[in-house]
Scaffold this active site. Structure first.
Site, short mmCIF file in Angstrom:
data_model
loop_
_atom_site.label_atom_id
_atom_site.label_comp_id
_atom_site.label_asym_id
_atom_site.label_seq_id
_atom_site.Cartn_x
_atom_site.Cartn_y
_atom_site.Cartn_z
N SER A 105 1.04 -1.06 -0.05
CA SER A 105 -0.09 -0.08 -0.11
C SER A 105 0.93 1.35 -0.15
O SER A 105 0.14 2.32 -0.47
CB SER A 105 -0.94 0.04 1.08
OG SER A 105 -0.29 -0.01 2.40
N HIS A 106 1.99 1.24 0.59
CA HIS A 106 2.90 2.48 0.44
C HIS A 106 4.17 1.74 0.42
O HIS A 106 4.71 0.54 0.50
CB HIS A 106 2.81 3.17 2.07
CG HIS A 106 1.51 3.64 2.43
ND1 HIS A 106 0.62 2.59 2.81
CD2 HIS A 106 1.11 4.72 2.55
CE1 HIS A 106 -0.38 3.50 3.09
NE2 HIS A 106 -0.17 4.69 3.08
N ASN A 107 5.23 2.52 -0.48
CA ASN A 107 6.55 2.60 -0.87
C ASN A 107 7.22 3.55 -1.04
O ASN A 107 6.87 4.49 -1.71
CB ASN A 107 6.68 1.71 -1.99
CG ASN A 107 7.64 0.95 -2.42
OD1 ASN A 107 8.83 1.26 -1.63
ND2 ASN A 107 7.67 0.28 -3.69
N THR A 131 5.04 -1.20 2.82
CA THR A 131 4.16 -1.96 3.89
C THR A 131 3.55 -2.93 2.96
O THR A 131 3.23 -2.81 1.77
CB THR A 131 3.08 -1.17 4.45
OG1 THR A 131 2.46 -0.12 3.48
CG2 THR A 131 3.57 0.22 5.39
#
Length: 265
Positions: A105-107, A119
């Site tokens: 979802s996040h990078n 994540t």
């Protein structure tokens, strides 16, 4: 003198109404058959004006989407923050590979020896470590570290678009936003209807007069049945909230950061 200043918009000029509306859709989006009418009543404007302004801020890239935000662990998913050490010459390539995974979802690229942090969440029954190992190999990481959450104190980003929040203010956390956290959390028993609702309401809410009716049609149920299901998700703490997801840079917030402290024991 105010303790904070309102963020400066990027690419579009926001009115006071826009800022109040953006706060409202982040903090308390109404689970009502006509949510934009309810928002208009709160802000003293018409439903049509609310829809017009929502479409405008979406078009400007400030508001990314309106959707349900679920608690992945309460749904039986495993998740963790992952830190990877990547050859600096390949970090963009590695980030692109990792971002293709549906559970990422996040990078973020970091100015650190571990220069890529992301994540990852995996569905119930999946081998989480196998997914981490697969991403390690596919990204060409030198080292990959799993950083699981030990204690979750609070989660939820709500950007104050008005600048009226003091720097030392404490954000109210509603009861359904206080996650259940137990050592073992089995996946809940979900009906076929509930699973279908979860799939649909994670997508961007249509900006029309009766948006939940449009989503209910995709699910194959009545509008009220979909709304009752969403409220039950809140009551069971499977869903943290139904709210806007903002693009903080387009909204005028120039930077964000992760804070890390070493606390004495």
């Amino acid at each position: 003198m105010s303790d904070t200043t309102a963020p400066e918009p990027t690419g579009t000029e926001l009115s006071d109404l826009d800022r109040d509306l953006l706060n409202a859709v982040q903090w308390d989006f109404p689970l009502d058959p006509e949510p934009f009418r309810v928002l208009g009543e709160r802000l003293g404007v018409s439903e049509d004006e609310v829809i017009e302004r929502i479409l405008a801020v979406k078009g400007a890239g400030i508001l990314r989407q309106l959707s349900a935000i679920f608690d992945t662990r309460a749904l039986g998913y495993q998740s963790a923050l992952i830190a990877a050490q990547i050859d600096p010459e390949r970090v963009d390539e590695a980030a692109a590979v990792i971002s293709e995974h549906p559970g990422v979802s996040h990078n973020y690229k970091r100015n650190h020896a571990y220069n890529l942090w992301y994540t990852l969440a995996t569905p119930p029954g999946e081998d989480f470590d196998a997914h981490v190992d697969a991403l390690h190999r596919a990204s060409g990481a030198i080292v990959t570290r799993k950083l699981p959450t030990l204690v979750l104190y609070k989660i939820g980003v709500k950007l104050d678009m008005t600048g009226r929040t003091a720097a030392d203010a404490k954000t109210e956390v509603l009861e359904h936003e206080r996650p259940e956290r137990r050592p073992e959390m089995a996946a809940p028993d979900l009906t076929p209807l509930e699973m279908a609702v979860i799939r649909v309401v994670q997508e961007d809410l249509p900006v029309v007069h009766r948006p939940f009716a449009a989503q209910a049609e995709l699910v194959g149920c009545a509008e009220q049945e979909l709304l009752d299901t969403l409220r039950s998700f809140l009551d069971r703490k499977l869903m943290r909230r139904f709210a806007a997801v903002m693009n903080h840079r387009s909204a005028g917030f120039k930077a964000n950061a992760m804070g890390v402290w070493e606390i004495g024991r």
